[in-house]
Design a protein around this motif. Structure first.
Motif, PDB file in Angstrom:
ATOM      1  N   ILE A  91      41.271  41.572  50.413  1.00 37.75           N
ATOM      2  CA  ILE A  91      42.458  40.707  50.427  1.00 37.75           C
ATOM      3  C   ILE A  91      43.595  41.354  49.631  1.00 37.75           C
ATOM      4  CG2 ILE A  91      41.250  38.547  50.854  1.00 37.75           C
ATOM      5  CD1 ILE A  91      41.407  38.002  47.797  1.00 37.75           C
ATOM      6  N   GLY A  92      43.288  42.480  49.000  1.00 35.01           N
ATOM      7  CA  GLY A  92      44.316  43.211  48.261  1.00 35.01           C
ATOM      8  C   GLY A  92      43.917  44.668  48.157  1.00 35.01           C
ATOM      9  N   LEU A  93      44.898  45.513  47.872  1.00 36.80           N
ATOM     10  CA  LEU A  93      44.613  46.940  47.653  1.00 36.80           C
ATOM     11  C   LEU A  93      45.757  47.512  46.821  1.00 36.80           C
ATOM     12  CD1 LEU A  93      42.576  49.235  48.527  1.00 36.80           C
ATOM     13  CD2 LEU A  93      44.234  49.799  50.321  1.00 36.80           C
TER      14      LEU A  93
ATOM     15  N   ASN B  76      36.982  33.329  37.184  1.00 39.05           N
ATOM     16  CA  ASN B  76      36.480  33.252  38.553  1.00 39.05           C
ATOM     17  C   ASN B  76      35.771  34.555  38.937  1.00 39.05           C
ATOM     18  OD1 ASN B  76      36.692  31.180  40.660  1.00 39.05           O
ATOM     19  ND2 ASN B  76      37.471  32.883  41.890  1.00 39.05           N
ATOM     20  N   ASP B  77      34.887  34.473  39.917  1.00 39.56           N
ATOM     21  CA  ASP B  77      34.218  35.688  40.389  1.00 39.56           C
ATOM     22  C   ASP B  77      35.218  36.621  41.058  1.00 39.56           C
ATOM     23  OD1 ASP B  77      31.601  35.528  39.609  1.00 39.56           O
ATOM     24  OD2 ASP B  77      30.994  34.280  41.307  1.00 39.56           O
ATOM     25  N   GLU B  78      35.104  37.897  40.740  1.00 38.30           N
ATOM     26  CA  GLU B  78      35.959  38.904  41.373  1.00 38.30           C
ATOM     27  C   GLU B  78      35.106  39.957  42.053  1.00 38.30           C
ATOM     28  OE1 GLU B  78      39.168  40.430  38.999  1.00 38.30           O
ATOM     29  OE2 GLU B  78      39.620  38.440  38.193  1.00 38.30           O
ATOM     30  N   GLY B  79      35.669  40.520  43.114  1.00 36.72           N
ATOM     31  CA  GLY B  79      35.054  41.663  43.772  1.00 36.72           C
ATOM     32  C   GLY B  79      36.068  42.789  43.783  1.00 36.72           C
ATOM     33  N   CYS B  80      35.666  43.967  44.221  1.00 34.57           N
ATOM     34  CA  CYS B  80      36.595  45.098  44.238  1.00 34.57           C
ATOM     35  C   CYS B  80      36.108  46.115  45.262  1.00 34.57           C
ATOM     36  CB  CYS B  80      36.668  45.735  42.852  1.00 34.57           C
ATOM     37  SG  CYS B  80      37.834  47.110  42.760  1.00 34.57           S
ATOM     38  N   LEU B  81      37.026  46.585  46.099  1.00 29.51           N
ATOM     39  CA  LEU B  81      36.647  47.571  47.114  1.00 29.51           C
ATOM     40  C   LEU B  81      36.228  48.890  46.469  1.00 29.51           C
ATOM     41  CD1 LEU B  81      39.494  46.850  49.699  1.00 29.51           C
ATOM     42  CD2 LEU B  81      37.168  45.921  49.657  1.00 29.51           C
ATOM     43  N   SER B  82      36.628  49.117  45.227  1.00 30.50           N
ATOM     44  CA  SER B  82      36.243  50.334  44.505  1.00 30.50           C
ATOM     45  C   SER B  82      34.923  50.164  43.752  1.00 30.50           C
ATOM     46  CB  SER B  82      37.350  50.740  43.518  1.00 30.50           C
ATOM     47  OG  SER B  82      38.514  51.078  44.220  1.00 30.50           O
TER      48      SER B  82
ATOM     49  N   ILE C  42      44.790  35.445  40.615  1.00 30.85           N
ATOM     50  CA  ILE C  42      43.670  36.327  40.257  1.00 30.85           C
ATOM     51  C   ILE C  42      43.885  37.708  40.882  1.00 30.85           C
ATOM     52  CG2 ILE C  42      41.194  36.726  40.607  1.00 30.85           C
ATOM     53  CD1 ILE C  42      40.929  33.622  40.750  1.00 30.85           C
ATOM     54  N   CYS C  43      44.215  37.690  42.163  1.00 32.22           N
ATOM     55  CA  CYS C  43      44.319  38.946  42.905  1.00 32.22           C
ATOM     56  C   CYS C  43      45.456  39.819  42.363  1.00 32.22           C
ATOM     57  CB  CYS C  43      44.525  38.622  44.389  1.00 32.22           C
ATOM     58  SG  CYS C  43      44.222  40.033  45.435  1.00 32.22           S
ATOM     59  N   ILE C  44      46.595  39.226  42.069  1.00 24.72           N
ATOM     60  CA  ILE C  44      47.715  40.066  41.594  1.00 24.72           C
ATOM     61  C   ILE C  44      47.403  40.642  40.210  1.00 24.72           C
ATOM     62  CG2 ILE C  44      49.145  38.165  40.620  1.00 24.72           C
ATOM     63  CD1 ILE C  44      50.518  41.229  42.518  1.00 24.72           C
TER      64      ILE C  44
ATOM     65  N   ASP D 178      46.117  45.480  37.268  1.00 26.84           N
ATOM     66  CA  ASP D 178      45.211  46.253  36.400  1.00 26.84           C
ATOM     67  C   ASP D 178      44.929  47.630  37.015  1.00 26.84           C
ATOM     68  OD1 ASP D 178      44.886  44.483  34.306  1.00 26.84           O
ATOM     69  OD2 ASP D 178      42.858  43.850  34.845  1.00 26.84           O
ATOM     70  N   HIS D 179      44.677  47.661  38.341  1.00 26.08           N
ATOM     71  CA  HIS D 179      44.414  48.963  38.989  1.00 26.08           C
ATOM     72  C   HIS D 179      45.554  49.939  38.708  1.00 26.08           C
ATOM     73  CE1 HIS D 179      40.744  48.567  41.291  1.00 26.08           C
ATOM     74  NE2 HIS D 179      41.158  47.490  41.928  1.00 26.08           N
ATOM     75  N   LEU D 180      46.798  49.441  38.788  1.00 24.89           N
ATOM     76  CA  LEU D 180      47.953  50.341  38.587  1.00 24.89           C
ATOM     77  C   LEU D 180      48.000  50.895  37.171  1.00 24.89           C
ATOM     78  CD1 LEU D 180      50.818  48.457  40.513  1.00 24.89           C
ATOM     79  CD2 LEU D 180      49.253  50.216  41.376  1.00 24.89           C
TER      80      LEU D 180
HETATM   81  O1  K1U Z   1      41.323  45.378  44.574  1.00 28.24           O
HETATM   82  C1  K1U Z   1      40.488  45.277  45.440  1.00 28.24           C
HETATM   83  O2  K1U Z   1      39.559  46.049  45.490  1.00 28.24           O
HETATM   84  C2  K1U Z   1      40.582  44.176  46.468  1.00 28.24           C
HETATM   85  C3  K1U Z   1      39.811  42.956  46.054  1.00 28.24           C
HETATM   86  C4  K1U Z   1      40.787  41.901  45.546  1.00 28.24           C
HETATM   87  C5  K1U Z   1      40.157  40.767  44.815  1.00 28.24           C
HETATM   88  C6  K1U Z   1      39.342  39.851  45.438  1.00 28.24           C
HETATM   89  C7  K1U Z   1      38.803  38.791  44.750  1.00 28.24           C
HETATM   90  C8  K1U Z   1      39.086  38.632  43.419  1.00 28.24           C
HETATM   91  C9  K1U Z   1      39.886  39.554  42.799  1.00 28.24           C
HETATM   92  C10 K1U Z   1      40.424  40.610  43.486  1.00 28.24           C
HETATM   93  C11 K1U Z   1      39.091  42.433  47.272  1.00 28.24           C
HETATM   94  O3  K1U Z   1      39.648  42.116  48.246  1.00 28.24           O
HETATM   95  S1  K1U Z   1      37.395  42.374  47.172  1.00 28.24           S
HETATM   96  C12 K1U Z   1      36.930  41.570  48.683  1.00 28.24           C
HETATM   97  C13 K1U Z   1      36.392  40.270  48.373  1.00 28.24           C
HETATM   98  O4  K1U Z   1      35.389  40.267  47.725  1.00 28.24           O
HETATM   99  C14 K1U Z   1      37.023  39.007  48.730  1.00 28.24           C
HETATM  100  C15 K1U Z   1      37.551  38.800  49.981  1.00 28.24           C
HETATM  101  C16 K1U Z   1      38.096  37.547  50.279  1.00 28.24           C
HETATM  102  C17 K1U Z   1      38.126  36.534  49.331  1.00 28.24           C
HETATM  103  C18 K1U Z   1      37.604  36.768  48.077  1.00 28.24           C
HETATM  104  C19 K1U Z   1      37.030  37.992  47.777  1.00 28.24           C
END
Ligand code: K1U
Ligand code: ZN
Length: 169
Positions: free
Chosen positions: A45-47, A87-93, A129-131, A136-138
């Motif tokens: 959802i972000g990069l 909140n739970d976070e994920g990351c493509l990296s 959360i996403c922004i 942080d990545h930057l």
């Molecule tokens: O930065 C990235 O790697 C992208 C990351 C953004 C992000 C998602 C959730 C919380 C914080 C930051 C992702 O897109 S991970 C993909 C994912 O797990 C997700 C997709 C849709 C909704 C929620 C999470």
């Protein structure tokens, strides 16, 4: 358009601090389009540009919501922040790893769009959360940096093992 390679933790290039974008020309426009294609392909959802080894202050985002999608943030700055949220976070990296991170609940961001026009926007919930995660990545920071050294070490070992396995296949 082209798919870009997403750097994986613990690649040291993810620790690079991005510099401001100054040239909004064709190369930047191509980079933005390629980042969107890569983000959609990876189901994110972000990069942030750092994740694709481009070290300028550029973020793309699509929260799959109704309002204003997709989003582009160039040279973003947090101008206001309030509240606490976890909140739970994920990351493509950091594929396959999810963990709770403490963030501000609401933030205001001032940034430029792909034409260099300055805008200000308020964010909460997933947008906030996403922004914060992407900004942080930057700065060369990853969500795993908020975890304990032991947890981070375990994640590092798991991803290094997966990378070794992948290179054998
Ligand atoms: O930065 C990235 O790697 C992208 C990351 C953004 C992000 C998602 C959730 C919380 C914080 C930051 C992702 O897109 S991970 C993909 C994912 O797990 C997700 C997709 C849709 C909704 C929620 C999470
Ligand atoms: Zn990330």
């Amino acid at each position: 358009m082209a798919l870009l390679n997403v750097l994986r933790f613990p690649d040291e290039r993810l620790r690079t601090v991005a510099t401001p974008v100054t040239d909004f020309g064709d190369a930047l426009q191509q980079q933005i389009d390629n980042m969107f294609e890569t983000m959609y392909h990876e189901k994110g959802i972000g990069l942030a540009a750092t994740q694709v080894d481009f070290h300028q202050q550029l973020i793309v985002m699509d929260l799959q919501d109704e309002v204003e999608r997709p989003k582009i943030f160039i040279n973003p700055v947090l101008s206001k922040q309030s509240g606490d949220f976890s909140n739970d976070e994920g990351c493509l990296s950091v594929p396959g790893i999810y963990a709770k991170v403490d963030r501000f609940e609401q933030v205001t961001i001032t940034a430029q769009d792909r034409l260099g026009e300055t805008f200000t926007v308020d964010a909460d919930e997933l947008f906030a959360i996403c922004i914060q995660h992407e900004m942080d990545h930057l700065m060369g920071k990853l969500f795993v940096d908020y975890l304990s050294p032991l947890k981070r070490q375990r994640i590092r070992q798991k991803l290094e093992k997966a990378a070794r396995q992948q290179s054998k296949d």
